[in-house]
Scaffold this motif. Structure first.
Motif, PDB file in Angstrom:
ATOM      1  N   TRP A 224     -20.266 -33.672 -49.780  1.00 20.72           N
ATOM      2  CA  TRP A 224     -19.177 -34.356 -49.090  1.00 20.72           C
ATOM      3  C   TRP A 224     -19.253 -35.860 -49.324  1.00 20.72           C
ATOM      4  N   SER A 225     -18.131 -36.526 -49.071  1.00 18.59           N
ATOM      5  CA  SER A 225     -18.070 -37.986 -49.102  1.00 18.59           C
ATOM      6  C   SER A 225     -17.289 -38.448 -47.880  1.00 18.59           C
ATOM      7  N   GLY A 226     -17.360 -39.736 -47.607  1.00 21.66           N
ATOM      8  CA  GLY A 226     -16.731 -40.284 -46.423  1.00 21.66           C
ATOM      9  C   GLY A 226     -17.783 -40.815 -45.473  1.00 21.66           C
ATOM     10  N   THR A 227     -17.453 -40.843 -44.190  1.00 20.18           N
ATOM     11  CA  THR A 227     -18.365 -41.367 -43.182  1.00 20.18           C
ATOM     12  C   THR A 227     -18.552 -40.349 -42.069  1.00 20.18           C
ATOM     13  N   ALA A 228     -19.808 -40.088 -41.725  1.00 17.78           N
ATOM     14  CA  ALA A 228     -20.137 -39.267 -40.563  1.00 17.78           C
ATOM     15  C   ALA A 228     -21.360 -39.899 -39.910  1.00 17.78           C
ATOM     16  N   ARG A 229     -21.206 -40.299 -38.657  1.00 13.25           N
ATOM     17  CA  ARG A 229     -22.282 -40.973 -37.937  1.00 13.25           C
ATOM     18  C   ARG A 229     -22.567 -40.238 -36.643  1.00 13.25           C
TER      19      ARG A 229
END
Length: 237
Positions: A58-63
């Protein structure tokens, strides 16, 4: 002022090999909140959970709790306080119910008010009756109960659970809902993938609807029930 989200996802894309499944998903889960994701089969809901625990590219942002989940191995994500119960349940079939529960305990996650066998057996009496039985000999519903109880034993801050009521008898559905409510009462946030709209509306404070790898709705139960376009185009079977 709104609380900082425990889990924040922005612009998340995910792939199975060359197949692009998720297309810029945005989502948040606040501390102690139950959030449900509805949608038809194949919409990408399970892929979302798998991305969050590092099982698909996956790519993107997960926090989570301010920490970036990108490139973290699954065992480290679990140690951070994220528990994942997949649709396949994934119990250890040759180990007993009690041994499976013991394996749910996570180093550094034990608390004086944490979950104990007796509390989980009170919610799931079938597990008490079969505590010395190998998990592989349990029914599908009993294995689902065991997978959820094992996740609770780790005292997570966030539970990711995929279709926990699928194929269960009504009494078992109520027992599963009871555990999820009690986990929330102890401060656990829950991201729930659910096919049954009635269960999602009963449990969740907020709901998303996913279609074709994107979020097509975000809101509360009353908004979803009154949105006839979303009901017709993205939820009707």
């Amino acid at each position: 002022m709104a609380p900082e989200p425990l889990l924040s996802v922005a612009g998340l894309h995910a792939w199975y090999d060359a197949s692009h499944v998720l297309h810029g998903v945005d989502l948040r889960v606040d501390p102690g909140e139950i959030v449900a994701v509805l949608g038809r089969n194949g919409a990408g809901r399970s892929t979302l959970l798998k991305a969050l625990v590092g099982q698909v590219r996956w790519s993107g942002t997960a926090r989570f709790d301010g920490r970036d989940l990108q490139r973290l191995p699954g065992f480290e994500i679990a140690r951070m306080g994220i528990a994942y119960v997949p649709e396949s349940r994934d119990v250890f079939p040759t180990l007993t119910v009690e041994q499976n529960l013991l394996l749910g305990q996570k180093p550094g996650r034990q608390r004086p008010d944490g979950w104990r066998f007796e509390q989980l057996f009170a919610i799931f009496p079938a597990l008490l009756r079969r505590r010395s039985v190998a998990a592989g000999a349990l029914s599908g519903g009993e294995q689902q109960m065991l997978a959820l109880a094992r996740a609770a034993m780790g005292n997570p801050s966030l539970l990711l659970v995929d279709e926990p009521t699928e194929g269960l008898a009504p009494q078992m559905v109520e027992q599963v809902a009871l555990l999820l409510r009690q986990m929330q009462q102890r401060g656990v946030a829950i991201l729930l993938i659910e096919q049954k709209q009635s269960i999602a509306l009963e449990l969740a404070q907020r709901l998303y609807v996913m279609g074709r790898g994107q979020m097509v709705f975000e809101g509360i139960a009353a908004q979803l029930q009154s949105d006839l376009v979303v009901q017709r185009d993205w939820l009707a079977l």
